[in-house]
Design an enzyme around this catalytic site. Structure first.
Site, PDB file in Angstrom:
ATOM      1  N   ASP A 180     -11.400  -9.945   4.905  1.00 48.28           N
ATOM      2  CA  ASP A 180     -12.654 -10.068   3.407  1.00 48.28           C
ATOM      3  C   ASP A 180     -13.709 -11.800   3.779  1.00 48.28           C
ATOM      4  O   ASP A 180     -14.252 -11.616   3.497  1.00 48.28           O
ATOM      5  CB  ASP A 180     -12.837  -9.392   2.609  1.00 48.28           C
ATOM      6  CG  ASP A 180     -13.645  -7.490   2.288  1.00 48.28           C
ATOM      7  OD1 ASP A 180     -13.160  -6.886   2.961  1.00 48.28           O
ATOM      8  OD2 ASP A 180     -13.924  -7.983   0.510  1.00 48.28           O
TER       9      ASP A 180
ATOM     10  N   LYS B 180       3.947 -15.450   3.284  1.00 46.38           N
ATOM     11  CA  LYS B 180       4.796 -16.174   2.356  1.00 46.38           C
ATOM     12  C   LYS B 180       6.192 -15.838   1.966  1.00 46.38           C
ATOM     13  O   LYS B 180       6.803 -16.117   1.382  1.00 46.38           O
ATOM     14  CB  LYS B 180       4.201 -15.595   0.366  1.00 46.38           C
ATOM     15  CG  LYS B 180       4.064 -15.933   0.055  1.00 46.38           C
ATOM     16  CD  LYS B 180       2.968 -17.793  -0.535  1.00 46.38           C
ATOM     17  CE  LYS B 180       2.804 -18.185  -1.292  1.00 46.38           C
ATOM     18  NZ  LYS B 180       2.648 -19.404  -1.559  1.00 46.38           N
TER      19      LYS B 180
ATOM     20  N   ASP C  34      -6.334  -7.309   4.676  1.00 50.05           N
ATOM     21  CA  ASP C  34      -7.024  -7.349   3.735  1.00 50.05           C
ATOM     22  C   ASP C  34      -8.419  -8.109   2.986  1.00 50.05           C
ATOM     23  O   ASP C  34      -9.476  -8.083   3.078  1.00 50.05           O
ATOM     24  CB  ASP C  34      -6.823  -5.877   2.364  1.00 50.05           C
ATOM     25  CG  ASP C  34      -8.051  -5.337   1.697  1.00 50.05           C
ATOM     26  OD1 ASP C  34      -8.581  -5.044   2.559  1.00 50.05           O
ATOM     27  OD2 ASP C  34      -7.749  -5.539   0.717  1.00 50.05           O
TER      28      ASP C  34
ATOM     29  N   ASP D 274      -1.379 -18.422   1.841  1.00 47.31           N
ATOM     30  CA  ASP D 274      -2.353 -19.720   0.991  1.00 47.31           C
ATOM     31  C   ASP D 274      -3.646 -21.246   1.301  1.00 47.31           C
ATOM     32  O   ASP D 274      -4.648 -20.675   1.678  1.00 47.31           O
ATOM     33  CB  ASP D 274      -1.901 -19.946  -0.175  1.00 47.31           C
ATOM     34  CG  ASP D 274      -0.552 -20.732  -0.112  1.00 47.31           C
ATOM     35  OD1 ASP D 274      -0.369 -20.221   0.848  1.00 47.31           O
ATOM     36  OD2 ASP D 274      -0.222 -21.268  -0.552  1.00 47.31           O
TER      37      ASP D 274
ATOM     38  N   TYR E 192       0.306  -1.431   0.334  1.00 49.27           N
ATOM     39  CA  TYR E 192      -0.036  -0.418  -0.380  1.00 49.27           C
ATOM     40  C   TYR E 192       0.798   1.347   0.109  1.00 49.27           C
ATOM     41  O   TYR E 192       0.333   2.433  -0.573  1.00 49.27           O
ATOM     42  CB  TYR E 192      -0.916   0.170   0.931  1.00 49.27           C
ATOM     43  CG  TYR E 192      -1.961  -0.661   0.849  1.00 49.27           C
ATOM     44  CD1 TYR E 192      -2.473  -2.209   1.088  1.00 49.27           C
ATOM     45  CD2 TYR E 192      -3.017  -0.038   1.253  1.00 49.27           C
ATOM     46  CE1 TYR E 192      -2.951  -2.955   0.932  1.00 49.27           C
ATOM     47  CE2 TYR E 192      -4.635  -1.108   1.109  1.00 49.27           C
ATOM     48  CZ  TYR E 192      -4.795  -2.096   0.904  1.00 49.27           C
ATOM     49  OH  TYR E 192      -5.403  -3.134   1.322  1.00 49.27           O
TER      50      TYR E 192
HETATM   51  C1  IPM Z   1     -11.152  -2.211   3.574  1.00 47.00           C
HETATM   52  C2  IPM Z   1     -11.066  -1.584   2.163  1.00 47.00           C
HETATM   53  C3  IPM Z   1      -9.664  -0.331   1.880  1.00 47.00           C
HETATM   54  C4  IPM Z   1      -8.030  -1.362   2.182  1.00 47.00           C
HETATM   55  C5  IPM Z   1      -9.394   0.220   0.717  1.00 47.00           C
HETATM   56  C6  IPM Z   1     -11.042   1.178   0.786  1.00 47.00           C
HETATM   57  C7  IPM Z   1      -8.233   1.105   0.719  1.00 47.00           C
HETATM   58  O1  IPM Z   1     -10.750  -2.363   1.831  1.00 47.00           O
HETATM   59  O2  IPM Z   1     -10.304  -1.119   5.078  1.00 47.00           O
HETATM   60  O3  IPM Z   1     -10.025  -3.199   3.869  1.00 47.00           O
HETATM   61  O4  IPM Z   1      -7.758  -1.495   1.059  1.00 47.00           O
HETATM   62  O5  IPM Z   1      -7.204  -0.941   2.749  1.00 47.00           O
HETATM   63 MN    MN Z   2     -10.677  -4.697   2.166  1.00 51.81          MN
END
Ligand code: IPM
Ligand code: MN
Length: 370
Positions: free
Chosen positions: A251, A191, A247, A223, A143
Site C-alpha cells: 500500500d 524485523k 500488505d 521500518d 494472518y
Molecule cells: C490486500 C487486502 C487483504 C489483505 C484484505 C482484504 C484481507 O488488504 O489484499 O492487500 O490484507 O491481504
Molecule cells: Mn492490503
C-alpha cells in the site's frame, strides 16, 4: 501457452464489480482477437455472499474456484460488517479462498508509469524509473498463525506470527527466480532485530540465495524499508517479505505509482492462481463509476501472463494502458498535477484501454500476416 481458460470471476463488494467488469471486457476482447477460448463464470464472495448465502465464501464459490484455471477477484469488505469478529467478516472469505487455492507467492508490481510521475506526492525525480516487484508471502504469518483469540474475560487478545523454514524457502525461491529475469536484486524485509520468526526468515533466505549467485541479496528491517521506499524507490528490484509486512509496504508503494488504483497482483504457486487488484472495496466511491479500473485491467494482464503464458497479450494490455495514460486520460484518483487531465468514468477508462488494445492487437496481427 494455453489458449483455453476457465476463469472464475468473484467481483465481491464495493467497487469490485465495476472495476472487474472492465477487466473482463478486456479479457473477452483479447480472446476474440486471438481466437482463444476463455469461459467465464461468476460467483459471490465477501459481503454480498454473506447477504445472499450467510457465508463470505459459499461452498459453491469455492468448488467452482477449485475447478477453474484462474480466479479473478474484485474486492471484499463492507462497513456493514465492521462489528463482526474477523472470522465472520467479508475478508474471511478472501482469506479462506487464498488458503484453499494454495498460492503462497503474491506478486505485486509497483511501477512508476512515466506519465503519472507528477501524480505522485513524491517529487518526479524521486519516483521516475521506479519499478518494484513485491513478493508477499500470502499463506503464513499473523494472518493464519495459531493461536489467535480475543479473550474478553482476560481483556487480552493475541495473534501468532509463525513460519516454517519450508514456507519461507518456497516463497524465497519464487522471488529469486523472478529477480533472475529482472535486475537481479532481492531485498528481503524482516524485523530480525526483534523477532525470532524474522531470524528464521533471514537465515532461510540467505540459504536459498546461495543457489542464485547471480542475484544480489540485501536485508532490510521493515521500518527502514518503509522509509527507503519513499526516499529511494529506484534502489529496489524484487522485495521479498512476509504476509503483513507485504500488505503494509505494498500500500505504501502505491504512493510511487500515484494511486492505489494502479496496482495489480497475482498469487501463484498453488493449485489455482488468484488475481486481485491491491486496492480494496472503497465503499465511499462504490456505485459512482469513478473508480480506477486500471489496477483490475493490469491484473487481467497478469492473469494472461501467469495462467496462460500469453506474454504478448499481457504486454499488449500494459502497452494499451501506457498509451491511454500518455494521452492524458485519467480517473478521478489520478487527477493530481495534470492541469489538462481528461477525467473519465470507470467505464470510459475501460473503453479507452479496450480501444487502444484492439488497435495494438490488430497491428500485431497485420504484421504477422505479411
Ligand atoms: C490486500 C487486502 C487483504 C489483505 C484484505 C482484504 C484481507 O488488504 O489484499 O492487500 O490484507 O491481504
Ligand atoms: Mn492490503
Amino acid at each position: 501457452m494455453t489458449k483455453k481458460l476457465k476463469i472464475l470471476v468473484v467481483a465481491g463488494d464495493g467497487i469490485g464489480p465495476e472495476v472487474t467488469g472492465e477487466a473482463v471486457r478486456v479479457l473477452k476482447s483479447v480472446a476474440e482477437l486471438g481466437g482463444y477460448d476463455f469461459q467465464f463464470q461468476e460467483r459471490p464472495i465477501g459481503g454480498v455472499a454473506i447477504k445472499a448465502h450467510g457465508s463470505p465464501l459459499p461452498v459453491e464459490t469455492l468448488d467452482v474456484a477449485l475447478a477453474s484455471d484462474a480466479v479473478l477477484l474484485g474486492a471484499v469488505g463492507s462497513n456493514e460488517f465492521n462489528a463482526l469478529p474477523p472470522d465472520q467478516r467479508p475478508e474471511a472469505g478472501l482469506l479462506k479462498l487464498r488458503n484453499a487455492l494454495g498460492g503462497f507467492a503474491n506478486l505485486r508490481p509497483a511501477f512508476a508509469w512515466p506519465s503519472l510521475s507528477s501524480n505522485s506526492p513524491l517529487r518526479p525525480e524521486v519516483v521516475e524509473g521506479a519499478d518494484i516487484l513485491f513478493v508477499r508471502e500470502l499463506l503464513g504469518g499473523l494472518y493464519f498463525g495459531q493461536p489467535r483469540q480475543w479473550d474478553k474475560e482476560a481483556n487480552a487478545a493475541w495473534n501468532t506470527m509463525r513460519y516454517t523454514r519450508d514456507e519461507v524457502a518456497r516463497v524465497a525461491r519464487v522471488a529469486f527466480e523472478l529477480a533472475v529475469k529482472r535486475r537481479k536484486k532481492v531485498t528481503s524485509v524482516d524485523k530480525a532485530n526483534v523477532l525470532e520468526v524474522s531470524q528464521l526468515w533471514r537465515a532461510t533466505v540467505t540459504e536459498i540465495a546461495k543457489q542464485y549467485p547471480g542475484v544480489a541479496l540485501e536485508h532490510q528491517y521493515v521500518d527502514a524499508c518503509a522509509m527507503h521506499l519513499m526516499n529511494t524507490p529506484r534502489n529496489f528490484d524484487v522485495v521479498l517479505t512476509e504476509n503483513l509486512f507485504g500488505d503494509i509496504l505494498s500500500d505504501e508503494a502505491a504512493v510511487i505509482t500515484g494511486s492505489l488504483g494502479m496496482l495489480p497482483s497475482a498469487t501463484i504457486g498453488g493449485a489455482v492462481n488468484l488475481y486481485e487488484p491491491v486496492h480494496g472495496s472503497a465503499p465511499d466511491i462504490a456505485g459512482k463509476s469513478i473508480a480506477n479500473p486500471l489496477g483490475a485491467i493490469l491484473t487481467a494482464a497478469m492473469l494472461l501472463r501467469y495462467s496462460a503464458g500469453l506474454e504478448d497479450d499481457a504486454n499488449a494490455i500494459e502497452a494499451a494502458v501506457r498509451k491511454v495514460l500518455n494521452e492524458g486520460y485519467r480517473t478521478a484518483d489520478l487527477g493530481r498535477g495534470v492541469a489538462s487531465a481528461k477525467v473519465l468514468s470507470t467505464r470510459e477508462m475501460g473503453g479507452r484501454v479496450h480501444a487502444a488494445l484492439n488497435e495494438l492487437i490488430d497491428r500485431r496481427q497485420a504484421m504477422h500476416a505479411v
